[in-house]
Design a protein around this motif. Structure first.
Motif, PDB file in Angstrom:
ATOM      1  N   ILE A  29      -6.838  -1.841   6.560  1.00  0.00           N
ATOM      2  CA  ILE A  29      -5.961  -0.956   5.779  1.00  0.00           C
ATOM      3  C   ILE A  29      -6.756   0.215   5.191  1.00  0.00           C
ATOM      4  O   ILE A  29      -6.252   1.327   5.094  1.00  0.00           O
ATOM      5  CB  ILE A  29      -5.255  -1.769   4.672  1.00  0.00           C
ATOM      6  CG1 ILE A  29      -4.223  -2.712   5.318  1.00  0.00           C
ATOM      7  CG2 ILE A  29      -4.589  -0.870   3.646  1.00  0.00           C
ATOM      8  CD1 ILE A  29      -3.657  -3.745   4.390  1.00  0.00           C
ATOM      9  N   VAL A  30      -8.013  -0.049   4.808  1.00  0.00           N
ATOM     10  CA  VAL A  30      -8.861   1.034   4.290  1.00  0.00           C
ATOM     11  C   VAL A  30      -9.426   1.793   5.490  1.00  0.00           C
ATOM     12  O   VAL A  30     -10.132   1.226   6.315  1.00  0.00           O
ATOM     13  CB  VAL A  30     -10.016   0.481   3.423  1.00  0.00           C
ATOM     14  CG1 VAL A  30     -10.880   1.640   2.924  1.00  0.00           C
ATOM     15  CG2 VAL A  30      -9.472  -0.327   2.265  1.00  0.00           C
ATOM     16  N   ILE A  44      -6.088   5.015   2.751  1.00  0.00           N
ATOM     17  CA  ILE A  44      -5.500   3.778   3.267  1.00  0.00           C
ATOM     18  C   ILE A  44      -4.345   4.101   4.205  1.00  0.00           C
ATOM     19  O   ILE A  44      -3.815   5.220   4.197  1.00  0.00           O
ATOM     20  CB  ILE A  44      -5.004   2.847   2.129  1.00  0.00           C
ATOM     21  CG1 ILE A  44      -3.974   3.553   1.235  1.00  0.00           C
ATOM     22  CG2 ILE A  44      -6.177   2.328   1.311  1.00  0.00           C
ATOM     23  CD1 ILE A  44      -3.355   2.644   0.171  1.00  0.00           C
ATOM     24  N   GLU A  58      -2.366  -0.258  -3.300  1.00  0.00           N
ATOM     25  CA  GLU A  58      -2.871   0.972  -3.920  1.00  0.00           C
ATOM     26  C   GLU A  58      -3.251   0.717  -5.387  1.00  0.00           C
ATOM     27  O   GLU A  58      -4.325   1.112  -5.840  1.00  0.00           O
ATOM     28  CB  GLU A  58      -1.806   2.074  -3.823  1.00  0.00           C
ATOM     29  CG  GLU A  58      -2.314   3.420  -4.279  1.00  0.00           C
ATOM     30  CD  GLU A  58      -1.249   4.511  -4.226  1.00  0.00           C
ATOM     31  OE1 GLU A  58      -0.348   4.433  -3.364  1.00  0.00           O
ATOM     32  OE2 GLU A  58      -1.328   5.426  -5.062  1.00  0.00           O
ATOM     33  N   THR A  77      -2.803   8.093   1.199  1.00  0.00           N
ATOM     34  CA  THR A  77      -2.195   7.317   2.280  1.00  0.00           C
ATOM     35  C   THR A  77      -1.987   8.211   3.493  1.00  0.00           C
ATOM     36  O   THR A  77      -1.478   9.321   3.360  1.00  0.00           O
ATOM     37  CB  THR A  77      -0.832   6.747   1.817  1.00  0.00           C
ATOM     38  OG1 THR A  77      -1.048   5.946   0.656  1.00  0.00           O
ATOM     39  CG2 THR A  77      -0.206   5.880   2.889  1.00  0.00           C
TER      40      THR A  77
END
Lengths: 161, 255
Positions: A29-30, A44, A58, A77
């Motif tokens: 995700i990162v 992310i 977050e 994001t």
């Protein structure tokens, strides 16, 4: 002076809210970390467009950065490149299996799905390949529901996307 | 980010995509707690979640390009029926399960093919959005195709209901292939694909599943249009009343 590696290490302490055996780095995700002087920027990407865990992720990241006394930070994001289960490490797959979730298959751009061919998913408990899909959609957006025909246990399969 | 490629996307075109996703997502979420079996309850609401997530991404971009300081919630909750640009098919009531599945199938087949084209857009946001969403829509198509086959080739009752649903929904499928003004502008600007050439491919895809389902693909006749220009069926107003009530009564409420 904080380094990018320090930030990656800090982020490795943030568990995925829905699959807490994995952290947000292992999940893929990162996407990026950049450090410019005192400023830290974390990028992310969502697993699914409507993943309800994104907001929590977050906030959890912001909290851990605050806890480590990082003063100047931002979490961004991005949608592209689109998240894929191929970003999961082998170690992450093994953790999933041990927690009873069949890990995603490697082939993410899976054409077999469209052609309606059935894939063989091994039971995470007894490793039997005699399993069948109960539902394409399971307990979270990223999982499907399967059942093992040998040990008869139902299990989650982490869909590959 | 390259701002020159970004501004070539008309806000109205983003709203057309966003509103269709939101309204269909809202419709599907009505199945929550009402699915015929638990697995389907979960499947339909998961699909709804994907659509609502996709609409959030589109509204954020629309708000950004619009530049009036709005956010995605303003876009969803503070516009009225005539401002919505969704295709009419999205706002039709769910009907029985067969009706919902038939709509899901026809829509997913269309959306899957369309997103494949949108992925080629030179606009960074649109191509990224399509690349992300197509992964989700592929599962929607697979899920709904399975059920179309199962119900079409099921009992006489399920077959009849599916044939009925197909006949009812078909006149709403032409809207996808009839670009509205703002869509034509996006096509002229090169940021959106022309949907017209997709019709044949869509029909072939649909026909292959329908024939397995022992259902006959309908002929194209009169098609309902207007949703993409803000002319809606009576159903949309009721949906919005339900969906928007809280934010209208208590603007900006958070919990």
């Amino acid at each position: 002076m904080i380094s990018e590696q320090d930030i990656w290490n800090i982020l490795s302490e943030v568990p995925d809210p829905e699959i807490p055996v994995l952290n947000v780095v292992e999940m893929g995700i990162v996407r990026a970390v950049s450090v410019a002087g005192p400023r830290v920027e974390v990028t992310i990407t969502p697993t699914y467009s409507g993943c309800p865990a994104m907001k929590t992720i977050e906030e959890d990241i912001l909290e851990v950065l605050r806890e480590k006394h990082i003063g100047d930070y931002e979490v961004k994001t991005v949608l592209s490149p689109a998240w894929t289960t191929d970003w999961m490490t082998d170690a992450a797959r093994e953790k999933l299996r041990q927690t009873g979730i069949a890990p995603p298959e490697r082939e993410s751009a899976d054409k077999a799905l469209l052609l309606g061919r059935v894939r063989t998913i091994a039971c995470p408990r007894c490793s039997s390949v005699h399993t069948h899909m109960i539902s394409q959609f399971g307990s979270t957006a990223c999982k499907a529901l399967y059942k093992c025909d040998d040990c008869l246990e139902p299990f989650d399969y982490f869909k590959c996307i | 980010m390259n701002t020159t490629t970004r501004t070539a996307v008309p806000v109205g075109f983003l709203l057309q995509l966003a509103d269709t996703s939101l309204i269909l997502g809202q419709r599907l979420s009505e199945w929550c707690g009402h699915g015929p079996i638990l697995e389907e309850d979960i499947a339909l609401t998961n699909t709804a979640l994907d659509y609502i997530g996709q609409s959030t991404n589109l509204y954020k971009q629309a708000a950004l390009l619009d530049g009036r300081g709005q956010d995605e919630d303003d876009m969803a909750f503070h516009r009225d029926a005539w401002d919505f640009r969704n295709c009419l098919i999205a706002e039709l009531p769910n009907g029985d399960y067969g009706f919902t599945i038939t709509r899901q199938f026809l829509y997913s087949a269309w959306y899957y093919l369309y997103l494949q084209q949108l992925r080629q857009s030179p606009d960074e946001f649109l191509s990224g959005f399509a690349e992300k969403s197509i992964k989700e829509v592929r599962y929607h198509l697979q899920h709904s195709s399975d059920w179309v086959k199962r119900l079409g080739d099921g009992t006489p009752e399920s077959h009849e209901r599916m044939a009925h649903a197909l006949a009812e929904i078909w006149p709403f499928t032409g809207e996808w292939f009839t670009p509205a003004e703002t869509e034509l502008e996006a096509i002229r600007l090169g940021s959106a694909p022309d949907p017209v050439p997709l019709r044949k491919e869509w029909r072939n895809l649909v026909e292959s599943v329908l024939s397995e389902a022992t259902l006959t693909i309908p002929e194209d006749g009169f098609m309902h249009l207007g949703g993409k220009e803000g002319r809606h069926t009576e159903y949309l107003g009721y949906m919005l009343a339900d969906m928007q009530f809280l934010q209208r009564a208590y603007p900006g409420a958070k919990w």
